[in-house]
Design an enzyme around this catalytic site. Structure first.
Site, PDB file in Angstrom:
ATOM      1  N   LYS A 114      35.119  33.092  83.154  1.00 40.00           N
ATOM      2  CA  LYS A 114      33.881  33.963  82.220  1.00 40.00           C
ATOM      3  C   LYS A 114      32.591  33.806  83.048  1.00 40.00           C
ATOM      4  O   LYS A 114      31.694  34.502  83.132  1.00 40.00           O
ATOM      5  CB  LYS A 114      33.920  33.249  80.854  1.00 40.00           C
ATOM      6  CG  LYS A 114      34.877  33.735  79.978  1.00 40.00           C
ATOM      7  CD  LYS A 114      34.622  33.732  78.529  1.00 40.00           C
ATOM      8  CE  LYS A 114      35.869  34.292  77.576  1.00 40.00           C
ATOM      9  NZ  LYS A 114      35.625  34.057  76.301  1.00 40.00           N
ATOM     10  N   LYS A 198      45.160  40.569  82.337  1.00 38.32           N
ATOM     11  CA  LYS A 198      45.354  40.491  80.819  1.00 38.32           C
ATOM     12  C   LYS A 198      44.660  41.797  80.137  1.00 38.32           C
ATOM     13  O   LYS A 198      43.592  42.055  80.678  1.00 38.32           O
ATOM     14  CB  LYS A 198      44.725  39.241  80.347  1.00 38.32           C
ATOM     15  CG  LYS A 198      45.362  38.433  79.260  1.00 38.32           C
ATOM     16  CD  LYS A 198      44.308  37.213  78.765  1.00 38.32           C
ATOM     17  CE  LYS A 198      42.933  37.639  78.047  1.00 38.32           C
ATOM     18  NZ  LYS A 198      42.613  36.515  77.374  1.00 38.32           N
ATOM     19  N   LYS A 201      39.211  42.519  75.704  1.00 38.23           N
ATOM     20  CA  LYS A 201      38.220  43.266  75.058  1.00 38.23           C
ATOM     21  C   LYS A 201      37.024  43.734  76.027  1.00 38.23           C
ATOM     22  O   LYS A 201      36.439  44.612  75.748  1.00 38.23           O
ATOM     23  CB  LYS A 201      37.446  42.222  74.057  1.00 38.23           C
ATOM     24  CG  LYS A 201      38.272  41.998  72.939  1.00 38.23           C
ATOM     25  CD  LYS A 201      37.554  40.959  72.045  1.00 38.23           C
ATOM     26  CE  LYS A 201      38.254  40.494  70.800  1.00 38.23           C
ATOM     27  NZ  LYS A 201      37.760  39.180  70.275  1.00 38.23           N
TER      28      LYS A 201
HETATM   29  P1  AMP Z   1      39.557  36.661  72.117  1.00 38.84           P
HETATM   30  O1  AMP Z   1      39.846  38.128  72.101  1.00 38.84           O
HETATM   31  O2  AMP Z   1      39.533  35.858  73.388  1.00 38.84           O
HETATM   32  O3  AMP Z   1      38.757  35.846  70.764  1.00 38.84           O
HETATM   33  O4  AMP Z   1      41.024  36.058  71.406  1.00 38.84           O
HETATM   34  C1  AMP Z   1      41.635  36.134  70.090  1.00 38.84           C
HETATM   35  C2  AMP Z   1      42.966  35.725  70.144  1.00 38.84           C
HETATM   36  O5  AMP Z   1      44.024  36.546  70.807  1.00 38.84           O
HETATM   37  C3  AMP Z   1      43.414  34.175  71.035  1.00 38.84           C
HETATM   38  O6  AMP Z   1      44.365  33.514  70.356  1.00 38.84           O
HETATM   39  C4  AMP Z   1      43.978  34.964  72.277  1.00 38.84           C
HETATM   40  O7  AMP Z   1      44.838  34.096  72.932  1.00 38.84           O
HETATM   41  C5  AMP Z   1      44.694  36.153  71.810  1.00 38.84           C
HETATM   42  N1  AMP Z   1      44.697  37.319  72.912  1.00 38.84           N
HETATM   43  C6  AMP Z   1      43.567  37.842  73.367  1.00 38.84           C
HETATM   44  N2  AMP Z   1      43.887  38.514  74.546  1.00 38.84           N
HETATM   45  C7  AMP Z   1      45.365  38.588  74.619  1.00 38.84           C
HETATM   46  C8  AMP Z   1      46.295  39.136  75.302  1.00 38.84           C
HETATM   47  N3  AMP Z   1      45.767  40.103  76.103  1.00 38.84           N
HETATM   48  N4  AMP Z   1      47.586  38.717  75.005  1.00 38.84           N
HETATM   49  C9  AMP Z   1      47.961  37.941  74.100  1.00 38.84           C
HETATM   50  N5  AMP Z   1      47.112  37.395  73.303  1.00 38.84           N
HETATM   51  C10 AMP Z   1      45.599  37.685  73.621  1.00 38.84           C
END
Ligand code: AMP
Ligand code: TRP
Length: 334
Positions: A114, A198, A201
């Site tokens: 990041k 991956k 967002k």
């Molecule tokens: P975040 O979007 O980083 O706040 O992630 C929120 C939750 O979604 C966390 O538990 C991440 O591990 C999961 N997550 C985010 N992106 C992915 C992805 N591409 N595939 C699977 N899990 C994800």
């Protein structure tokens, strides 16, 4: 066995299919297992580790809460709240930052990703964010934490912090070292444009992800445009693992239809992508559109969402403030 579940999602907009399959879908399953007690947190203190626009942040806090509820989380069964309403998170995070070691944080790969090349310009908050995450979990004695694969290292850090605290202050088992709950399959949903990246967002391309508030038409177009190769679909996992985009799309299909990858492979082996994509688009629309329309419906009643968050924070505060009090006593504060 009954589990104490805690997990969090950052209110940074664009909640997508990866968040749903990797995290939120599991939150719902865990909530619906008898005997579990679940706490799901909109982690707004985490969100400000990178610059946020205040009015966008406010909107995203409500949107993430709406996505939780639209996906099946029930505020009567689970505690749903936003982190900044419960002061113990910030307080606990300071105390635990005096337990965590620099060397531990220096190993965190997500910070390196990041912060990128210019890590001198990253916020200090971004660097210590895994400690805030540890505080989130440890304040509630959570035994199990459902997250995507990318959070495994942060969970290990939480365990290290808990163990060191208990050892340093001779208070065995006071902080509970949590177990990660990471799905074996489909723990990482990849970008629709690049099977090696991956789904995220922050990807500038809208076509890389399916957002939980996309319309049916947007979902169908995005799946039509998803990157593929030219061969028919394979008949075994070994072949599939060499074709990242195909593997990702079949994984999404398996997860949303609650069937094994093996079954999905046999359903589509030898077929071409256009036939498969049509089925996939129908399935994603089936599963995501109801969530999307429920999110939009919920967002029309901001007072309702704010009440859920306030009520949840009250319940969370009761648990967390007691734990902080005990923690302070152990440390030697008056
Ligand atoms: P975040 O979007 O980083 O706040 O992630 C929120 C939750 O979604 C966390 O538990 C991440 O591990 C999961 N997550 C985010 N992106 C992915 C992805 N591409 N595939 C699977 N899990 C994800
Ligand atoms: N760091 C997690 C993420 O970015 C979100 C998070 C914050 C979290 N606190 C948590 C997840 C506690 C699980 C438990 O996805």
């Amino acid at each position: 066995m009954s589990k104490k579940i805690f997990s969090g999602v950052q209110p940074t907009g664009n909640l997508h299919l990866g968040n749903y399959i990797g995290a939120i879908k599991n939150f719902v399953n865990l909530q619906n297992e008898p005997d579990n007690s679940c706490i799901y947190c909109v982690v707004d203190l985490h969100a400000i580790t990178v610059k946020q626009n205040p009015s966008e942040l406010k909107k995203n806090i409500r949107e993430t809460t709406a996505a939780f509820i639209a996906s099946g989380l029930d505020y009567k069964k689970s505690i749903i709240f936003n982190q900044s309403l419960v002061p113990a998170h910030s307080e606990g995070s300071w105390i635990l930052s005096c337990v965590a070691r620099m060397g531990w944080l220096n190993r965190m790969t997500q910070f390196k990703e990041k912060a990128g090349k210019d890590k001198e310009k990253a916020s200090v908050g971004l660097y210590i964010y895994p400690i805030l995450m540890a505080a989130d979990i440890l304040l509630y004695d959570a035994t199990h934490v459902p997250v995507g694969q990318d959070q495994r290292q942060h969970l290990e850090l939480s365990r290290d912090i808990a163990n060191k605290f208990n050892l340093d202050f001779n208070s065995p088992n006071f902080l509970v070292a949590p177990e990660p709950l990471i799905q074996k399959n489909f723990a990482r949903i990849m970008s629709l444009k690049d099977g090696s990246k991956k789904m995220s967002k922050s990807d500038p391309s809208e076509f890389s992800r399916i957002n939980l508030n996309d319309t049916s038409d947007q979902i169908i177009t995005k799946i039509k445009k998803a990157k593929t190769d030219n061969d028919p679909l394979p008949d075994n996992e070994n072949e599939l693992s060499k074709r990242l985009e195909a593997q990702n799309l079949l994984g999404i299909y398996s997860s949303l239809s609650d069937q094994t990858l093996k079954n999905t492979i046999s359903e589509f082996s030898g077929k071409n992508f256009s036939a498969f994509k049509e089925k996939l688009a129908n399935l994603v629309v089936d599963k995501i559109s109801p969530i999307s329309s429920e999110i939009n419906k919920l967002l029309k009643d901001e007072n309702f969402i704010d009440k859920i968050l306030n009520d949840g924070a009250e319940k969370a505060n009761e648990i967390a403030s007691k734990k902080i009090k005990d923690l302070k006593k152990i440390i030697g504060f008056k």
